[in-house]
Enzyme design. Structure first.
Site, PDB file in Angstrom:
ATOM      1  N   SER A 139      19.395  27.684 -38.071  1.00 25.12           N
ATOM      2  CA  SER A 139      18.885  28.670 -39.017  1.00 25.12           C
ATOM      3  C   SER A 139      17.494  29.101 -38.590  1.00 25.12           C
ATOM      4  O   SER A 139      16.971  28.654 -37.583  1.00 25.12           O
ATOM      5  CB  SER A 139      18.840  28.073 -40.416  1.00 25.12           C
ATOM      6  OG  SER A 139      17.877  27.042 -40.456  1.00 25.12           O
ATOM      7  N   LYS A 140      16.906  29.955 -39.396  1.00 21.61           N
ATOM      8  CA  LYS A 140      15.630  30.539 -39.000  1.00 21.61           C
ATOM      9  C   LYS A 140      14.524  29.510 -38.784  1.00 21.61           C
ATOM     10  O   LYS A 140      13.578  29.765 -38.032  1.00 21.61           O
ATOM     11  CB  LYS A 140      15.193  31.566 -40.047  1.00 21.61           C
ATOM     12  CG  LYS A 140      16.092  32.789 -39.983  1.00 21.61           C
ATOM     13  CD  LYS A 140      15.539  33.948 -40.790  1.00 21.61           C
ATOM     14  CE  LYS A 140      16.449  35.156 -40.656  1.00 21.61           C
ATOM     15  NZ  LYS A 140      16.852  35.718 -41.924  1.00 21.61           N
ATOM     16  N   ARG A 141      14.634  28.366 -39.427  1.00 22.72           N
ATOM     17  CA  ARG A 141      13.578  27.366 -39.239  1.00 22.72           C
ATOM     18  C   ARG A 141      13.569  26.819 -37.813  1.00 22.72           C
ATOM     19  O   ARG A 141      12.656  26.131 -37.404  1.00 22.72           O
ATOM     20  CB  ARG A 141      13.731  26.225 -40.246  1.00 22.72           C
ATOM     21  CG  ARG A 141      14.980  25.379 -40.051  1.00 22.72           C
ATOM     22  CD  ARG A 141      15.196  24.447 -41.227  1.00 22.72           C
ATOM     23  NE  ARG A 141      14.456  23.203 -41.088  1.00 22.72           N
ATOM     24  CZ  ARG A 141      14.995  22.032 -40.843  1.00 22.72           C
ATOM     25  NH1 ARG A 141      16.300  21.925 -40.731  1.00 22.72           N
ATOM     26  NH2 ARG A 141      14.271  20.941 -40.738  1.00 22.72           N
TER      27      ARG A 141
END
Length: 446
Positions: free
Chosen positions: A218-220
């Site tokens: 994911s974006k993290r």
RNA sequence: GGCGCCUUCGUCAAGUGGUUAAGACACCGCCCUCUCACGGCGGGUUCAAGGGUUCGAAUCCCUUAGGCGUCACCA
């Protein structure tokens, strides 16, 4: 034998996650490896999540990744339309058919009338998955699913089944998150009396956080969309190649660098992995570097053009030759060549180098002599510079490194540079080179 | 929590009852070398745990643990 037809069915979110790209790629590779068709279908049945221009975005992304649909919103095909919001009457028709057959019922709420699938309360449903074998789920686990929402739109679970049947999709390749809802789909096929497609549920792509934890990508985890990666300066071919190997490996081969054509030739379902794969930027970097190294200098100069804009054509290509073996992604370039534009501040410590037997004092002497020689160079070419410096080295009786080190430091003021002294002299040009050499000598003598 | 899926080096992975358990990335060392790269050579670390079955198990069975997914008028 039945024609192989696969599909990629994204919802238009305006974002192409790497996991989705991989799903599309595998569906495409499988279809193409079997001489079949690959379909793009837009599943835009959630009005709340609709993003304008998302269809264009998806099509552009697939095009950039060289995943070319045979059928789709703008690719034509015998089963149009390929956008679900344009097929509402079809879903309504089939939902009503199910009600008539007693497998679904109307439900009235404040929002309006919906149609729900009636699930069996006893027994179990089994389906075959190419990767996982038979999967059985008790029907009691299944709730009555909404088929047609009160706004008239179908749900994923319904539209998907209807369209896959109507579009004659033979193999459904999608993520594992759909594994537990597949029995609901299977029941629908049975209610309609339709032939079941073959299911292939792909393991997810995971990401590794800074603290070492592994979770779904994911974006993290940084850049996780195809576009993020392109913007960082990875070649689309390299991204596709890397992503292909995240969950698939060729049979009887250790090949890792694949063109799209080679992927199509090598692809087979039994090379698919059923366990999650962690996205590894280090390996992507390596693979990306392999692509750069395989390019000609001119080709590299072309893709890196926006980073090389400050240089004239011959220097651009020459810089490309230096850079292409040192770069993992194009955005690595600026910090590597910034010193050519603006030199870092003078740092006397850099002139001390034990291995090359250089000290600031020694450097001053060498610089002094070198400046004299270099200012006499009429033709500022790599060859000429090489010859002059080689002659100087021979004459001085010094080691090559003892001459090169202080010059390189004086020119770049940094310990690490792409290329060596001669290369930097050439890139800087005579005037700037001598300016920098003199400035350094002045500071060293002070 | 119920149900389902998954588990070979740090990472991607080969492997389908008998292998010194491939290969790649990363890491470390050496060589090359004016720096960094490139290139070459070499190195360490792996079958989640416990039970079976078998002459023999990473491969088959069971249990446990952990991870992930799913239980929406989202897809």
């Amino acid at each position: 034998m039945k024609r192989i037809r696969t599909r990629f069915a994204p919802s238009p979110t305006g974002y192409m996650h790497i996991g989705n790209l991989r799903t599309a790629l595998y569906a495409y590779l499988f279809a193409k490896s079997q001489g079949g068709d690959f379909i793009l279908r837009i599943e835009d049945t959630d009005r709340a999540r609709y993003v304008a221009d998302a269809v264009d975005f998806i099509e552009r992304t697939l095009a950039a990744a060289k995943i070319i649909p045979d059928e789709g919103p703008h690719h034509g095909g015998a089963f149009a339309p390929y956008v679900q919001s344009e097929r509402m009457d079809i879903y309504k028709h089939y939902a009503e058919e199910l009600v008539a057959k007693g497998h679904a019922y109307y439900e009235e709420t404040e929002q309006g009338v919906a149609i729900r699938q009636k699930m069996p309360t006893v027994g179990e449903t089994t389906f075959y998955d190419v990767l996982h074998g038979n999967i059985t789920i008790a029907n009691s686990e299944l709730e009555d699913q909404v088929l047609l929402k009160s706004d008239g739109m179908p749900t994923y679970n319904f539209a998907n089944v209807v369209d896959d049947h109507l579009m004659e999709v033979s193999h459904i390749i999608r993520g594992t998150e759909f594994i537990t809802s597949t029995p609901k789909h299977v029941l629908l096929y049975e209610f309609f009396g339709w032939e079941l497609p073959t299911f292939i549920h792909l393991a997810p792509v995971m990401g590794k956080a800074a603290d070492g934890t592994i979770s779904k990508l994911s974006k993290r985890h940084g850049a996780t969309s195809f576009n993020d990666l392109i913007e960082a300066g990875y070649l689309p071919e390299a991204i596709t190649n890397y992503v292909a190997l995240l969950g698939w490996s060729p049979k009887n081969s250790c090949q890792e660098i694949f063109s799209m054509d080679e992927l199509i030739k090598a692809f087979s379902l039994d090379g698919l992995s059923k366990s999650p794969a962690v996205f590894d930027y280090a390996k992507l970097d390596w693979m990306s570097g392999e692509y750069f190294k395989a390019m000609t200098d001119t080709a590299f100069a072309e893709v890196a053009d926006k980073y090389l804009a400050a240089f004239d054509e011959p220097r651009k290509v020459f810089l490309a030759s230096l850079l292409k073996t040192r770069v993992a992604k194009l955005s690595d370039i600026p910090p590597m060549i910034d010193f050519l534009k603006t030199p870092p501040p003078f740092d006397i410590d850099l002139f001390t180098n034990k291995r090359n037997k250089v000290t600031p004092q020694k450097s001053a002497e060498i610089l002094h002599a070198a400046i004299k020689i270099l200012s006499e160079v009429a033709e500022w070419t790599l060859e000429a510079l090489n010859d002059k410096i080689a002659a100087f080295v021979a004459e001085s009786g010094l080691k090559v490194g003892s001459v090169m080190w202080p010059l390189r430091i004086a020119l770049s003021m940094q310990k690490v540079t792409p290329g060596g002294t001669t290369e930097i002299l050439y890139l800087l040009g005579k005037e700037t080179s001598l300016e920098r050499l003199n400035a350094a000598l002045e500071k060293l003598s002070a």
